[in-house]
Scaffold this active site. Structure first.
Site, PDB file in Angstrom:
ATOM      1  CG  ASP A  41      -0.196  -0.076   2.547  1.00 50.61           C
ATOM      2  OD1 ASP A  41       1.023  -0.314   2.522  1.00 50.61           O
ATOM      3  OD2 ASP A  41      -0.843   0.098   3.588  1.00 50.61           O
ATOM      4  CG  HIS A  45      20.814   5.618 -20.262  1.00 51.02           C
ATOM      5  ND1 HIS A  45      19.678   5.520 -21.037  1.00 51.02           N
ATOM      6  CD2 HIS A  45      21.325   6.847 -20.521  1.00 51.02           C
ATOM      7  CE1 HIS A  45      19.515   6.634 -21.739  1.00 51.02           C
ATOM      8  NE2 HIS A  45      20.514   7.449 -21.435  1.00 51.02           N
ATOM      9  CG  ASP A  49      23.556  12.501 -17.343  1.00 50.46           C
ATOM     10  OD1 ASP A  49      22.836  13.429 -16.935  1.00 50.46           O
ATOM     11  OD2 ASP A  49      23.489  12.052 -18.506  1.00 50.46           O
ATOM     12  CG  ASP A  61      20.175  16.105 -18.891  1.00 57.15           C
ATOM     13  OD1 ASP A  61      21.039  15.540 -18.211  1.00 57.15           O
ATOM     14  OD2 ASP A  61      19.689  15.608 -19.926  1.00 57.15           O
ATOM     15  CG  HIS A 104      25.218   9.535 -26.956  1.00 58.80           C
ATOM     16  ND1 HIS A 104      25.238  10.906 -26.907  1.00 58.80           N
ATOM     17  CD2 HIS A 104      26.257   9.124 -26.168  1.00 58.80           C
ATOM     18  CE1 HIS A 104      26.218  11.315 -26.127  1.00 58.80           C
ATOM     19  NE2 HIS A 104      26.865  10.247 -25.674  1.00 58.80           N
ATOM     20  CG  HIS A 155      17.774  15.348 -24.761  1.00 52.22           C
ATOM     21  ND1 HIS A 155      17.191  16.038 -23.721  1.00 52.22           N
ATOM     22  CD2 HIS A 155      18.832  14.692 -24.216  1.00 52.22           C
ATOM     23  CE1 HIS A 155      17.863  15.815 -22.606  1.00 52.22           C
ATOM     24  NE2 HIS A 155      18.872  14.991 -22.877  1.00 52.22           N
ATOM     25  CG  HIS A 161      15.007  12.390 -23.020  1.00 45.47           C
ATOM     26  ND1 HIS A 161      15.163  11.082 -22.623  1.00 45.47           N
ATOM     27  CD2 HIS A 161      16.265  12.902 -23.070  1.00 45.47           C
ATOM     28  CE1 HIS A 161      16.448  10.822 -22.436  1.00 45.47           C
ATOM     29  NE2 HIS A 161      17.129  11.915 -22.693  1.00 45.47           N
ATOM     30  CD  GLU A 201      23.140  14.343 -23.668  1.00 45.91           C
ATOM     31  OE1 GLU A 201      23.591  13.476 -22.884  1.00 45.91           O
ATOM     32  OE2 GLU A 201      21.938  14.600 -23.767  1.00 45.91           O
ATOM     33  CE1 TYR A 256      29.950   8.184 -22.625  1.00 43.52           C
ATOM     34  CE2 TYR A 256      29.656   8.316 -25.013  1.00 43.52           C
ATOM     35  CZ  TYR A 256      29.390   8.796 -23.737  1.00 43.52           C
ATOM     36  OH  TYR A 256      28.565   9.895 -23.593  1.00 43.52           O
ATOM     37  NE  ARG A 259      26.373  11.678 -20.904  1.00 41.59           N
ATOM     38  CZ  ARG A 259      26.392  10.428 -20.447  1.00 41.59           C
ATOM     39  NH1 ARG A 259      27.062   9.490 -21.098  1.00 41.59           N
ATOM     40  NH2 ARG A 259      25.753  10.100 -19.345  1.00 41.59           N
ATOM     41  CD  GLU A 300      23.255  16.264 -20.617  1.00 44.48           C
ATOM     42  OE1 GLU A 300      22.145  16.221 -21.174  1.00 44.48           O
ATOM     43  OE2 GLU A 300      23.610  15.434 -19.748  1.00 44.48           O
TER      44      GLU A 300
END
Length: 467
Positions: free
Chosen positions: A64, A268, A285, A296, A376, A380, A387, A410, A414, A434, A436
């Site tokens: 619950d 991710h 990130d 972001d 990638h 975005h 996003h 970004e 890698y 990375r 961003e």
């Protein structure tokens, strides 16, 4: 960092955030702006349309216990209502659009357990609507509205009760419907109309997004300062999320990515349960949501506090690529211009280092070697959703940037030595970088909303491990 050390850090002022850097809280979206948004949407509708905006149900976490509730972005955008069991409607009554919000009724027992409710009276008094009704009246009231419309604008699949009412009325073959021609004959998803409005941010929205970015930047700075060999990814996550709450946000805009070493090469990665070892680079990130608007930001830094020569080589290439991409975020440029600029700089840098042995044209091709290390897109849309909404290729042509749009930038590289599909250069094995930022398109050029977050090698090295 042990639990004891963590507690001592709190006592020493670990959370002594520079509120001067974050700045004062900006004003929330006014009812006047909500009304303006509604009217811009209504101007695209037909007189016999019925607009219905639904909110998702609460989700059960276990038994619950519910997940923290967040309403749909469209509900938040059009009227700012945050509570569950809500339906927003608008129909044209003799040339005037009339809005009605169905809300949870006052219920003293539920309020004792779960918190105060605005109820019908509070909704009418404080929200940008004409009428409010109890959600208990939804079936009868919405059925009456449906009978009088010829087209329903609703996103199906969000509220099963609304879906059922619309479906029943569409399929109805009553005598009154046949005699008078009443009732809906088609269903339209209004998302595209609303998305186009949401794509271009107002001054009030920009202030909220800038504040969200300032908070996220401070969180990254705190994480940098508390990074040292042996710290847990989860501990840095705790610092970031704690600061988000400290600064009165509703929390993270998306699950934090806190990856050190080879974890930084997983795009991710959200497990965040590994330790950060000497010699590794950590990639974080993380962004927050402030009054419904997301930030972001990604930064990468050395766990030891100083980049090795190999790490600095890759880092500088990514930074140069990001700066080139940001420079393309200008009114009139296509949305993919930053991506093309970033890929070119990344490819040129890797060719110079000998990682790529193809020509620049070959490396940038659909099957070029750059794709091994950069897989990638470069950005975005950003707004109420991390996003965010907005078609990138209307009419199969790249959308052109307009003033008020916000996009992330970004690029990254890698080098996952764990990958069986590539032969990773040993010099860069398990290095993921990375960088961003959140960029507002203005008539005067790109405005980096997240500019408070340091990203040069010198600035990063001056912060890491200083707490």
């Amino acid at each position: 960092m042990t639990i004891t050390e963590y507690s001592l850090g709190l006592q020493r002022g670990m959370w002594d955030v520079s509120l001067e850097a974050v700045g004062p809280e900006p004003a929330k979206i006014s009812n006047e702006e909500f009304a303006s948004r509604q009217q811009r949407l209504f101007s695209q509708l037909r007189p016999n349309d019925l607009l219905i905006i639904t909110a998702p149900d609460e989700s059960t976490r276990s038994n619950d216990v519910h997940y923290p509730y967040r309403s749909s972005s469209d509900m938040l955008y059009l009227c700012g209502w945050e509570d569950p069991e809500a339906v927003f409607t608008a129909f044209n009554d003799d040339g005037k659009w009339v809005t009605t919000l169905f809300v949870q009724p006052k219920d003293i027992l539920q309020e004792i357990w779960e918190g105060r409710r605005p109820g019908v009276e509070g909704a009418v008094k404080n929200w940008p609507i004409d009428n409010a009704l109890s959600h208990d009246e939804l079936n009868d009231s919405l059925s009456n509205m449906l009978v009088k419309c010829s087209r329903v604008l609703v996103k199906l699949g969000v509220d099963s009760t609304v879906d059922g009412l619309v479906d029943n009325e569409i399929k109805s073959n009553s005598r009154e419907r046949q005699k008078f021609g009443l009732g809906p004959v088609s269903i339209i998803d209004p998302s595209r109309m609303i998305n186009e409005l949401r794509l271009r941010k107002s001054e009030a929205e920009i202030r909220l997004m800038r504040h969200s970015a300032k908070i996220a930047a401070q969180a990254h700075i705190q994480a940098m300062a508390h990074t040292k060999p042996g710290v847990g990814e989860w501990q840095l996550e705790g610092i970031i999320e704690g600061l988000f709450k400290y600064c009165k946000t509703s929390g993270t805009a998306y699950p934090c990515i806190i990856g050190s070493g080879e974890n930084a090469t997983i795009l991710h990665y959200t497990v965040n349960d590994d330790t950060c070892d000497d010699g590794e680079v950590i990639l974080i990130d993380a962004g927050c949501e402030y009054n419904g608007y997301a930030s972001d930001i990604t930064r990468s830094w050395p766990v030891s506090g100083k980049f090795s020569d190999a790490q600095a080589e890759i880092y500088q290439i990514v930074l140069d690529a990001q700066l080139a991409a940001i420079d393309e975020c200008r009114v009139g440029n296509s949305y993919d211009a930053p991506h093309k600029a970033a890929r070119r700089v990344l490819a040129e840098g890797l060719i110079k280092l000998g990682v790529i042995e193809q020509s620049l044209e070959e490396a940038l091709g659909s099957d070029g070697e750059l794709n091994k290390w950069y897989m990638h897109n470069t950005g975005h849309w950003l707004g109420m959703d991390v996003h965010d909404v907005g078609v990138y290729m209307p009419d199969n042509e790249p959308r052109l940037f307009e003033e008020g749009m916000v996009i992330t930038v970004e690029p990254g590289l890698y080098f996952g030595a764990w990958r069986p599909d590539v032969e990773c250069p040993e010099r860069y094995a398990n290095l993921g970088i990375r960088i961003e930022d959140d960029v507002l398109i203005t008539k005067d050029g790109p405005d980096v909303l997240s500019g408070d977050c340091p990203k040069t090698i010198a600035n990063i090295e001056s912060i890491v491990g200083t707490a």
